[in-house]
Design a protein around this motif. Structure first.
Motif, PDB file in Angstrom:
ATOM      1  N   ALA A   1       0.827  -1.202   0.000  1.00 21.21           N
ATOM      2  CA  ALA A   1       0.000   0.000   0.000  1.00 21.21           C
ATOM      3  C   ALA A   1       0.866   1.259   0.000  1.00 21.21           C
ATOM      4  O   ALA A   1       2.001   1.258   0.479  1.00 21.21           O
ATOM      5  N   HIS A   2       0.315   2.342  -0.566  1.00 20.63           N
ATOM      6  CA  HIS A   2       0.944   3.657  -0.533  1.00 20.63           C
ATOM      7  C   HIS A   2       0.229   4.459   0.549  1.00 20.63           C
ATOM      8  O   HIS A   2      -0.965   4.775   0.401  1.00 20.63           O
ATOM      9  N   LEU A   3       0.937   4.785   1.611  1.00 22.40           N
ATOM     10  CA  LEU A   3       0.291   5.312   2.801  1.00 22.40           C
ATOM     11  C   LEU A   3       0.414   6.823   2.945  1.00 22.40           C
ATOM     12  O   LEU A   3       1.475   7.406   2.693  1.00 22.40           O
ATOM     13  N   LEU A   4      -0.690   7.425   3.371  1.00 22.69           N
ATOM     14  CA  LEU A   4      -0.730   8.814   3.799  1.00 22.69           C
ATOM     15  C   LEU A   4      -0.903   8.739   5.311  1.00 22.69           C
ATOM     16  O   LEU A   4      -1.996   8.443   5.810  1.00 22.69           O
ATOM     17  N   LEU A   5       0.173   8.974   6.036  1.00 22.39           N
ATOM     18  CA  LEU A   5       0.224   8.735   7.478  1.00 22.39           C
ATOM     19  C   LEU A   5      -0.120  10.002   8.242  1.00 22.39           C
ATOM     20  O   LEU A   5       0.627  10.980   8.210  1.00 22.39           O
TER      21      LEU A   5
END
Length: 264
Positions: free
Chosen positions: A30-34
């Motif tokens: 996954a490509h995460l926006l934390l």
């Protein structure tokens, strides 16, 4: 849903369940926006993840209107998201009369108001098919002494998840509700762990919870209650609440002692 390559906004990523969940999601590609409130902790987490260049950090305090707007209008969200995970939360273990107005407001704002407003703002930017995962609690199905405000917030998020899921039927967006039981995180005071040990209440690790949450995402489970006998108690409380009343009455003195509440 296959999580590989999916853009996921994860609130409350800088500790506890959020941190374990970030690691589990990143391992699946996954490509995460934390999101979190501590920029240094978020950046440390990002650098620990597989392919850190794929991920972004978004620092904001969701308990304030300004913080919510800062997150909603962050440039990293302009291209949309595939999955929104409303995980940020807080609790305060105490009898209602022993809690300050600020403690009450903080729980309701972060646990309930923030995910509602964030979800509303991001609905137009969610891809189809898309997922919204609201992280609740077993205390969203069982009213527990010492957690009256927290229970109110988590009962609300369960009702919100159910109603919104029905609103969005056929739209390509599914709403999932995931309810862990007691989990060992920094949110809980030492008294909570001591009480759980005396009462024989099992406490999961953040990694155990994260693993089950990811499975729920992948299988798109609408409702997930974690743990036994917690699942049973949730069902009993819905069908025969008097039985749960009597069971918790037997624990009342122990709970009050650890909550530092002096009986009248």
């Amino acid at each position: 849903m296959n999580l590989d390559g999916k853009r996921i906004l994860l609130t409350g990523a800088s500790g506890g369940i959020g941190e374990a969940l970030a690691l589990a999601l990143a391992e699946r590609g996954a490509h995460l926006l934390l999101h979190g409130r501590q920029p240094l902790a978020l950046e440390r987490l990002r650098l620990q993840l597989p392919a850190p260049e794929r991920h972004h950090t978004l620092c904001a305090d969701l308990r304030s209107a300004e913080g919510r707007l800062a997150l909603i209008h962050h440039p990293a969200l302009e291209s949309g998201v595939d999955i929104l995970i409303n995980n940020a939360g807080t609790n305060h273990f105490a009898w209602l009369e022993d809690q300050s107005e600020e403690q009450i407001a903080s729980q309701l704002e972060l646990n309930t108001l923030a995910p509602l407003l964030l979800t509303r703002a991001l609905l137009p930017r969610l891809t189809r098919p898309g997922l919204i995962m609201n992280v609740g609690s077993s205390f969203g199905g069982i009213g527990y002494p010492g957690y009256s405000v927290y229970c109110a917030s988590k009962f609300a998020i369960r009702g919100f998840s159910e109603a919104l899921g029905r609103e969005l039927a056929g739209s390509g967006i599914k709403v999932l509700h995931f309810a862990p039981r007691a989990t060992r995180t920094h949110l809980n005071a030492p008294e909570v762990y001591a009480m759980n040990a005396e009462l024989g209440t099992h406490t999961d690790t953040p990694e155990e919870v994260a693993d089950q949450l990811v499975q729920s995402l992948e299988r798109e489970r609408t409702r997930t209650w974690v743990g036994w006998p917690e699942k049973l108690f949730v069902r009993l409380n819905a069908l025969l609440p008097g039985l749960v009343d009597r069971a918790l009455a037997r624990q009342h003195a122990v709970i009050a002692r650890f909550a530092h509440h002096k009986e009248a």
